[in-house]
Design an enzyme around this catalytic site. Structure first.
Site, PDB file in Angstrom:
ATOM      1  CE  LYS A 123       0.489   1.623   4.308  1.00 24.13           C
ATOM      2  NZ  LYS A 123       0.822   2.987   4.678  1.00 24.13           N
ATOM      3  CB  THR A 150      -1.882   4.974   2.738  1.00 27.71           C
ATOM      4  OG1 THR A 150      -2.116   4.221   3.909  1.00 27.71           O
ATOM      5  CG2 THR A 150      -0.473   5.496   2.799  1.00 27.71           C
TER       6      THR A 150
END
Ligand SMILES: NC(=O)C1=CN([C@@H]2O[C@H](COP(=O)(O)OP(=O)(O)OC[C@H]3O[C@@H](n4cnc5c(N)ncnc54)[C@H](O)[C@@H]3O)[C@@H](O)[C@H]2O)C=CC1
Ligand SMILES: O=C(CO)COP(=O)(O)O
Length: 323
Positions: free
Chosen positions: A183, A240
């Protein structure tokens, strides 16, 4: 206090926040800092405005005993720190890695590094959508705690869970670790899309198709694609790849705006794990024979093997395919 002792190794943003969270469980907490400030600290520079709870003791000495140890250092230092820790920590004390990334030189996930440095020790991983500052402020959040030993994972969630930090147990260590590592790379890519003015549609497409790539790689490593739908996967990607508080996403934005990577890195004191994890992730995918065009393109952009225009053409000028 509940009589438990939780030790946290690493007093960066995330280690400090986890020490605050651990104190809220009622445990006594020691926070290991590489270079402790003489006279002790109550307020730490990584998290301005946050006071450490009284239950937290800052130390420069590794713990020998604890109910659980949280390893919260940049992933590239996990090997050296865990070797030193193993030298003093009593046998049987579980260690939970809270790092998100791959070791650059080996493309190994953190628990595989620990299997080499602490071969007989019970281990687990904690990962989820958790900006340190929000955890430190006691805002509500959730994360996944995974171990190959599900009984251990459940035991550790019962130790670390609190009314503001809800933990879910899992035994998919490959899926959870890979999701947490990847991620950060995707967040850089999402930031580049926004920084370069390519729009929010493009960012959503990039994130979604990256999930498919990570799921394929997770399965190749023995993990479950379904884990990608959980907190460590889509949960952390949502945070994120959209939250300006992310160091990886904001790095991507600056890079997309045209600032050289070396200049961005020189201006920062905190870690953006995606930069070093990106090439390691692509090397891992190649080794496993998994096609990861988006992760590869982000990596090549960062190393300036591709221009933005070339990257865009490479990803979009492919023949349509099944979803
Ligand atoms: N900041 C956040 O919101 C979150 C961070 N993480 C992960 O936690 C890990 C640590 O990140 P942060 O605490 O945010 O980083 P940070 O950049 O705030 O702090 C890193 C800490 O590691 C220490 N350190 C650096 N090199 C070291 C070495 N060789 N030996 C021992 N200590 C060393 C530094 O002194 C510093 O205290 C990363 O893998 C990150 O992806 C995970 C979830 C949330
Ligand atoms: O892992 C994180 C949130 O879950 C922190 O992200 P950054 O390292 O990009 O700031």
């Amino acid at each position: 206090m509940n009589g438990r002792h939780i030790a946290v190794i690493g007093a960066g943003a995330w280690g400090t926040a986890l020490a605050c969270a651990a104190a809220r469980t009622g445990a006594r907490v020691t926070l290991w800092m590489r270079t402790p400030v003489p006279g002790g600290v109550r307020e730490l520079p990584r998290l301005p405005g946050i006071q450490l709870p009284d239950a937290v003791t800052v130390t420069g000495v590794f713990p020998t005993h604890a109910d659980v140890v949280l390893l919260v250092v940049p992933v590239q230092t996990a090997r050296s720190v865990s070797v030193a820790l193993e030298g003093v920590l009593a046998p049987g004390v579980p260690v939970v890695t809270c790092c998100k990334g791959l070791e650059q030189a080996t493309s190994l996930l953190p628990l595989t590094v620990l299997a080499e440095t602490m071969p007989d020790r019970p281990t687990a991983v904690l990962s989820g959508p958790n900006f340190a500052i929000e955890i430190a402020k006691d805002l509500p959040a959730a994360a996944t705690l995974a171990s190959t030993d599900l009984t251990l994972a459940k035991h550790l969630t019962s130790i670390l869970n609190s009314s503001s930090f809800r933990l879910y147990a899992s035994n998919d260590v490959a899926g959870v670790q890979l999701a947490g590592a990847a991620k950060n790379v995707v967040a850089i890519g999402a930031g580049i899309v926004i920084g370069a003015g390519l729009g929010e549609n493009g960012r959503a497409a990039l994130i979604t198709r990256a999930v498919a790539e990570i799921a394929r790689l997770a399965e190749a490593l023995g993990g479950r694609a379904a884990t990608l739908a959980g907190l460590s996967g889509v949960g952390d990607l949502i945070l994120t790849c959209t939250g300006r508080g992310s160091r990886n996403y904001s790095l991507g934005i600056e890079f997309g705006e045209g600032r050289p990577l070396s200049e961005i890195l020189a201006s920062r004191t905190t870690v953006a794990e995606g930069v070093l994890t990106a090439p390691a992730l692509v090397a891992l995918a190649q080794k496993m024979g998994v096609h990861v065009p988006i992760l590869e393109t982000i990596t090549h952009l960062l190393s300036e093997k591709l221009t933005l225009e070339e990257a865009r053409t490479l990803l979009l000028d492919r023949p349509p395919t099944l979803e």
